[in-house]
Design an enzyme around this catalytic site. Sequence first.
Site, short mmCIF file in Angstrom:
data_model
loop_
_atom_site.label_atom_id
_atom_site.label_comp_id
_atom_site.label_asym_id
_atom_site.label_seq_id
_atom_site.Cartn_x
_atom_site.Cartn_y
_atom_site.Cartn_z
CB CYS A 132 -22.76 -25.36 8.15
SG CYS A 132 -23.45 -27.03 8.24
CG ASP A 133 -20.97 -22.07 12.25
OD1 ASP A 133 -20.22 -22.98 11.80
OD2 ASP A 133 -21.24 -21.96 13.46
CB SER A 134 -17.19 -19.55 9.06
OG SER A 134 -17.11 -19.17 10.42
CB VAL A 165 -21.09 -26.97 13.57
CG1 VAL A 165 -19.88 -27.88 13.81
CG2 VAL A 165 -20.83 -25.59 14.14
#
Length: 150
Positions: free
Chosen positions: A18-20, A23
């Site tokens: 996931c990203d920050s 998601v």
Amino acid sequence: MKPKNWLILKRKVRFGDCDSAGVIHFHNLLRWAHESWEESIDIYGIPHQDIFPDSNSHKNQIICPIVNCEANFLSPIKIGDLLSIKIFPKKINNHLFQVNTFFLKDEINVAEGKIIHCSLDVDSKLKVKLPDQLERWIEASNINTNLKEC
């Protein structure tokens, strides 16, 4: 062997996927789509070395590079989500095949991937017939399944 064994897989979304914002990072969907069909052929019983070339030997004289890929995100996929991954391979012609991959969370389609591969001779890079093992996997996936694309 039931098609479900090699056409429906599971994956849990991990922190590193996931990203920050929490998601999945966009590139992971296509990576998962490719990893899923690799896992599918393994479960089906096709040795990886029969499909993917080994740089140390020329046992496999065919390569199958990706010539087209697409990803569609229909709903957020978050850390901890348990996904069902449904795979639908199909032959396009003698040297092209496509794998459609549907990612479901709680039976709801949240993303889709499509990857098209072209079968080439490893040395000449000319188009060649799909490997027999891939033909059998595609045929078995389409004949024996009662699944419908989402």
